[in-house]
Scaffold this motif. Sequence first.
Motif, PDB file in Angstrom:
ATOM      1  N   GLU A  11      13.837  -2.656  19.669  1.00 53.86           N
ATOM      2  CA  GLU A  11      13.733  -4.016  19.129  1.00 53.86           C
ATOM      3  C   GLU A  11      12.773  -4.019  17.945  1.00 53.86           C
ATOM      4  O   GLU A  11      11.678  -3.460  18.020  1.00 53.86           O
ATOM      5  CB  GLU A  11      13.216  -4.975  20.198  1.00 53.86           C
ATOM      6  CG  GLU A  11      14.175  -5.149  21.351  1.00 53.86           C
ATOM      7  CD  GLU A  11      13.576  -5.980  22.464  1.00 53.86           C
ATOM      8  OE1 GLU A  11      14.129  -7.057  22.745  1.00 53.86           O
ATOM      9  OE2 GLU A  11      12.541  -5.557  23.007  1.00 53.86           O
ATOM     10  N   TYR A  12      13.201  -4.666  16.867  1.00 52.28           N
ATOM     11  CA  TYR A  12      12.384  -4.794  15.662  1.00 52.28           C
ATOM     12  C   TYR A  12      12.253  -6.263  15.292  1.00 52.28           C
ATOM     13  O   TYR A  12      13.178  -7.049  15.504  1.00 52.28           O
ATOM     14  CB  TYR A  12      13.011  -4.031  14.491  1.00 52.28           C
ATOM     15  CG  TYR A  12      12.946  -2.537  14.651  1.00 52.28           C
ATOM     16  CD1 TYR A  12      11.866  -1.819  14.168  1.00 52.28           C
ATOM     17  CD2 TYR A  12      13.969  -1.853  15.301  1.00 52.28           C
ATOM     18  CE1 TYR A  12      11.802  -0.441  14.326  1.00 52.28           C
ATOM     19  CE2 TYR A  12      13.913  -0.473  15.459  1.00 52.28           C
ATOM     20  CZ  TYR A  12      12.828   0.220  14.969  1.00 52.28           C
ATOM     21  OH  TYR A  12      12.759   1.573  15.131  1.00 52.28           O
ATOM     22  N   GLU A  13      11.106  -6.612  14.742  1.00 53.74           N
ATOM     23  CA  GLU A  13      10.866  -7.953  14.224  1.00 53.74           C
ATOM     24  C   GLU A  13      10.874  -7.868  12.707  1.00 53.74           C
ATOM     25  O   GLU A  13      10.296  -6.946  12.130  1.00 53.74           O
ATOM     26  CB  GLU A  13       9.520  -8.505  14.718  1.00 53.74           C
ATOM     27  CG  GLU A  13       9.410  -8.602  16.231  1.00 53.74           C
ATOM     28  CD  GLU A  13      10.423  -9.532  16.865  1.00 53.74           C
ATOM     29  OE1 GLU A  13      10.798 -10.535  16.218  1.00 53.74           O
ATOM     30  OE2 GLU A  13      10.842  -9.259  17.993  1.00 53.74           O
ATOM     31  N   HIS A  26       8.016 -14.807   9.858  1.00 52.16           N
ATOM     32  CA  HIS A  26       8.945 -14.153  10.783  1.00 52.16           C
ATOM     33  C   HIS A  26      10.326 -14.740  10.563  1.00 52.16           C
ATOM     34  O   HIS A  26      10.516 -15.947  10.474  1.00 52.16           O
ATOM     35  CB  HIS A  26       8.497 -14.378  12.218  1.00 52.16           C
ATOM     36  CG  HIS A  26       9.398 -13.715  13.204  1.00 52.16           C
ATOM     37  ND1 HIS A  26      10.390 -14.406  13.870  1.00 52.16           N
ATOM     38  CD2 HIS A  26       9.479 -12.429  13.623  1.00 52.16           C
ATOM     39  CE1 HIS A  26      11.028 -13.564  14.653  1.00 52.16           C
ATOM     40  NE2 HIS A  26      10.500 -12.360  14.527  1.00 52.16           N
ATOM     41  N   PHE A  28      13.645 -12.989  12.029  1.00 51.18           N
ATOM     42  CA  PHE A  28      14.519 -12.761  13.177  1.00 51.18           C
ATOM     43  C   PHE A  28      14.172 -11.428  13.829  1.00 51.18           C
ATOM     44  O   PHE A  28      13.373 -10.662  13.310  1.00 51.18           O
ATOM     45  CB  PHE A  28      16.004 -12.803  12.783  1.00 51.18           C
ATOM     46  CG  PHE A  28      16.360 -11.895  11.628  1.00 51.18           C
ATOM     47  CD1 PHE A  28      16.712 -10.575  11.848  1.00 51.18           C
ATOM     48  CD2 PHE A  28      16.351 -12.369  10.325  1.00 51.18           C
ATOM     49  CE1 PHE A  28      17.043  -9.740  10.799  1.00 51.18           C
ATOM     50  CE2 PHE A  28      16.687 -11.548   9.271  1.00 51.18           C
ATOM     51  CZ  PHE A  28      17.034 -10.227   9.505  1.00 51.18           C
ATOM     52  N   SER A  29      14.805 -11.159  14.954  1.00 52.80           N
ATOM     53  CA  SER A  29      14.685  -9.889  15.662  1.00 52.80           C
ATOM     54  C   SER A  29      16.009  -9.161  15.564  1.00 52.80           C
ATOM     55  O   SER A  29      17.058  -9.790  15.412  1.00 52.80           O
ATOM     56  CB  SER A  29      14.353 -10.124  17.137  1.00 52.80           C
ATOM     57  OG  SER A  29      13.177 -10.885  17.257  1.00 52.80           O
ATOM     58  N   LEU A  30      15.957  -7.841  15.651  1.00 49.65           N
ATOM     59  CA  LEU A  30      17.209  -7.078  15.649  1.00 49.65           C
ATOM     60  C   LEU A  30      17.038  -5.801  16.465  1.00 49.65           C
ATOM     61  O   LEU A  30      15.929  -5.361  16.749  1.00 49.65           O
ATOM     62  CB  LEU A  30      17.659  -6.773  14.214  1.00 49.65           C
ATOM     63  CG  LEU A  30      16.749  -5.972  13.287  1.00 49.65           C
ATOM     64  CD1 LEU A  30      16.906  -4.473  13.487  1.00 49.65           C
ATOM     65  CD2 LEU A  30      17.092  -6.312  11.854  1.00 49.65           C
ATOM     66  N   ALA A  38      16.829  -0.125  10.719  1.00 50.22           N
ATOM     67  CA  ALA A  38      16.388  -1.513  10.923  1.00 50.22           C
ATOM     68  C   ALA A  38      16.109  -2.184   9.583  1.00 50.22           C
ATOM     69  O   ALA A  38      16.473  -3.342   9.364  1.00 50.22           O
ATOM     70  CB  ALA A  38      15.147  -1.542  11.808  1.00 50.22           C
ATOM     71  N   VAL A  57       9.578  -4.614   8.468  1.00 53.82           N
ATOM     72  CA  VAL A  57      10.253  -4.375   9.731  1.00 53.82           C
ATOM     73  C   VAL A  57       9.241  -3.701  10.649  1.00 53.82           C
ATOM     74  O   VAL A  57       8.708  -2.648  10.321  1.00 53.82           O
ATOM     75  CB  VAL A  57      11.500  -3.480   9.535  1.00 53.82           C
ATOM     76  CG1 VAL A  57      12.136  -3.167  10.871  1.00 53.82           C
ATOM     77  CG2 VAL A  57      12.495  -4.157   8.620  1.00 53.82           C
ATOM     78  N   LYS A  59       8.309  -2.513  14.689  1.00 54.24           N
ATOM     79  CA  LYS A  59       8.793  -2.277  16.048  1.00 54.24           C
ATOM     80  C   LYS A  59       8.056  -3.224  16.989  1.00 54.24           C
ATOM     81  O   LYS A  59       6.825  -3.336  16.950  1.00 54.24           O
ATOM     82  CB  LYS A  59       8.539  -0.824  16.458  1.00 54.24           C
ATOM     83  CG  LYS A  59       9.280  -0.430  17.715  1.00 54.24           C
ATOM     84  CD  LYS A  59       8.944   0.962  18.195  1.00 54.24           C
ATOM     85  CE  LYS A  59       9.193   2.011  17.135  1.00 54.24           C
ATOM     86  NZ  LYS A  59       8.957   3.359  17.685  1.00 54.24           N
ATOM     87  N   ARG A  60       8.793  -3.950  17.800  1.00 54.35           N
ATOM     88  CA  ARG A  60       8.188  -4.949  18.689  1.00 54.35           C
ATOM     89  C   ARG A  60       7.134  -4.329  19.602  1.00 54.35           C
ATOM     90  O   ARG A  60       6.094  -4.931  19.856  1.00 54.35           O
ATOM     91  CB  ARG A  60       9.254  -5.637  19.531  1.00 54.35           C
ATOM     92  CG  ARG A  60       8.670  -6.772  20.365  1.00 54.35           C
ATOM     93  CD  ARG A  60       9.690  -7.467  21.200  1.00 54.35           C
ATOM     94  NE  ARG A  60      10.548  -8.300  20.362  1.00 54.35           N
ATOM     95  CZ  ARG A  60      11.596  -8.948  20.820  1.00 54.35           C
ATOM     96  NH1 ARG A  60      11.941  -8.878  22.079  1.00 54.35           N
ATOM     97  NH2 ARG A  60      12.332  -9.680  20.003  1.00 54.35           N
TER      98      ARG A  60
END
Length: 118
Positions: A11-13, A26, A28-30, A38, A57, A59-60
Amino acid sequence: MSDKSRNFYQEYEVFSRRTDNAPMQHQFSLLAPNQEIALVMAQENFLRREPATDIWVVKRSDIRKMDQEEKESLQRLDNKDYRNAKGYGYLKKKWRHYEQEMLDEKEILSWEGKAKKS
């Protein structure tokens, strides 16, 4: 989603800024297999809709948030409420109360008696 695909994607923000002076926001997330893909996915999805001068980008799992004890440490230890501007909203109510005391019903009715005597 199988265990294999769950481990494959991360998951990336996505954050962006419209101009060089604008703050990062912010968006979205992907899900992506790595940071490079990403970033490409973020560019493809985001830049089609609106202009941006920078995209981040992250990493969550790399984002650290405060735990409850740390949040409690943010509470003000001193009593300096006077520093917080609360505005002057109470003045309208106070003025209305003052005006009502000045012209109450008895006073207005007493004018009628004075007008007849004249």
